[in-house]
Design a protein around this motif. Sequence first.
Motif, PDB file in Angstrom:
ATOM      1  N   ARG A 152       0.824  -1.216   0.000  1.00  0.00           N
ATOM      2  CA  ARG A 152       0.000   0.000   0.000  1.00  0.00           C
ATOM      3  C   ARG A 152       0.856   1.263   0.000  1.00  0.00           C
ATOM      4  O   ARG A 152       0.349   2.363   0.228  1.00  0.00           O
ATOM      5  N   ARG A 153       2.134   1.121  -0.227  1.00  0.00           N
ATOM      6  CA  ARG A 153       3.003   2.298  -0.253  1.00  0.00           C
ATOM      7  C   ARG A 153       2.607   3.221  -1.401  1.00  0.00           C
ATOM      8  O   ARG A 153       2.147   2.773  -2.448  1.00  0.00           O
ATOM      9  N   GLY A 154       2.809   4.490  -1.180  1.00  0.00           N
ATOM     10  CA  GLY A 154       2.424   5.469  -2.194  1.00  0.00           C
ATOM     11  C   GLY A 154       0.982   5.899  -2.091  1.00  0.00           C
ATOM     12  O   GLY A 154       0.556   6.819  -2.786  1.00  0.00           O
ATOM     13  N   MET A 155       0.218   5.237  -1.223  1.00  0.00           N
ATOM     14  CA  MET A 155      -1.178   5.626  -1.010  1.00  0.00           C
ATOM     15  C   MET A 155      -1.278   6.286   0.354  1.00  0.00           C
ATOM     16  O   MET A 155      -1.775   5.733   1.322  1.00  0.00           O
ATOM     17  N   GLY A 156      -0.742   7.492   0.462  1.00  0.00           N
ATOM     18  CA  GLY A 156      -0.685   8.188   1.740  1.00  0.00           C
ATOM     19  C   GLY A 156      -1.784   9.209   1.875  1.00  0.00           C
ATOM     20  O   GLY A 156      -2.543   9.486   0.942  1.00  0.00           O
ATOM     21  N   ASN A 157      -1.846   9.801   3.050  1.00  0.00           N
ATOM     22  CA  ASN A 157      -2.834  10.838   3.339  1.00  0.00           C
ATOM     23  C   ASN A 157      -2.202  12.207   3.184  1.00  0.00           C
ATOM     24  O   ASN A 157      -1.193  12.511   3.795  1.00  0.00           O
ATOM     25  N   ASP A 196       2.965   6.590   5.586  1.00  0.00           N
ATOM     26  CA  ASP A 196       2.132   7.644   6.158  1.00  0.00           C
ATOM     27  C   ASP A 196       1.151   7.112   7.193  1.00  0.00           C
ATOM     28  O   ASP A 196       1.291   7.381   8.369  1.00  0.00           O
ATOM     29  N   ALA A 197       0.141   6.365   6.785  1.00  0.00           N
ATOM     30  CA  ALA A 197      -0.865   5.873   7.727  1.00  0.00           C
ATOM     31  C   ALA A 197      -1.551   4.660   7.136  1.00  0.00           C
ATOM     32  O   ALA A 197      -1.538   4.435   5.927  1.00  0.00           O
ATOM     33  N   VAL A 198      -2.165   3.874   8.023  1.00  0.00           N
ATOM     34  CA  VAL A 198      -2.834   2.657   7.566  1.00  0.00           C
ATOM     35  C   VAL A 198      -3.963   2.321   8.536  1.00  0.00           C
ATOM     36  O   VAL A 198      -3.881   2.585   9.732  1.00  0.00           O
ATOM     37  N   ALA A 249      -3.200   3.330  12.377  1.00  0.00           N
ATOM     38  CA  ALA A 249      -1.802   3.538  12.760  1.00  0.00           C
ATOM     39  C   ALA A 249      -1.169   4.586  11.859  1.00  0.00           C
ATOM     40  O   ALA A 249      -1.440   4.630  10.657  1.00  0.00           O
ATOM     41  N   SER A 250      -0.335   5.418  12.446  1.00  0.00           N
ATOM     42  CA  SER A 250       0.422   6.385  11.661  1.00  0.00           C
ATOM     43  C   SER A 250       1.788   5.808  11.333  1.00  0.00           C
ATOM     44  O   SER A 250       2.180   4.745  11.818  1.00  0.00           O
TER      45      SER A 250
END
Length: 286
Positions: free
Chosen positions: A15-20, A114-116, A123-124
């Motif tokens: 899921r990297r690159g899908m940040g907030n 970033d966060a998940v 979690a940040s």
Amino acid sequence: MKWQGRRKSGNLEDRRGMGNKGKVVAGGGIVAVVVILLQLFGGETGQQLAPLIEQVGNSQTTQQVEQRELTAEEEKMGDFMGTVLADTENIWSQVFRENNLGNYKEPKMVLFTDAVSTGCGNASSASGPFYCPAGQKIYMDLVFFDELQSRFGAKGGDFAIAYVTAHEVGHHIQTILGTSSKVRQLQSQASKTEANRLSVAQELQADFYAGVWAHYNKQYLEAGDIDEALSAANAVGDDAIQKRTRGSVSPDSFTHGTSQQRKEWFMKGYTTGDIRQGDTFSALLN
């Protein structure tokens, strides 16, 4: 570690690159607490740390979600993580068969930035690596390993990352073998100090399991790999962390074990390769 060109796990979710973007965070104090706790290597997050993670998640407002392409280096790291996870699958399936523990149920791993959102709460990126028993998933923000070097003084190298991964898989093993649920039950009836001692025993057993994994993975190890793992274990011992953050050490508040204990139990797993010798609870609590 020799890893290129080998099998990668199908249980890796990237899921990297899908940040907030535009995230507003309130309550910085609780974020700092989570950093200190989880950067010792997450652990059995569901019982002990999920409320903290949830509090961090609830204190931030997401305004916009952005997605970007991963860099070549990030792609390479994703391949590496997939290979390490595949190695844990191969080895623990073998160990379970050899010790009549039934079929090994493979965990999933989520790479994020970033966060998940997890089954244990939101979690940040401050959370570092952790295992969530709800859904039986390992969550890894790989930026953690840069901080492991810069803030905690660990050596670089890919095997430090492999060690942390194997430690989190160790918590998965504790979950499927029923160890984690027994610890939670005992902690619910114990004093704070005793609950912390149980936590230390649980974390050191995860280090032991990481050592067992390394024992079976010797064919892929290179010179210096074990030193990288020991350097990481040394950097995140409770005593080392408390000296850096507080300037003093409080043994009753330890939850993961000292640097020396973490290294010793990893090496015991590595030298013996025998899962039956990982009873940290009898060793520490009797």
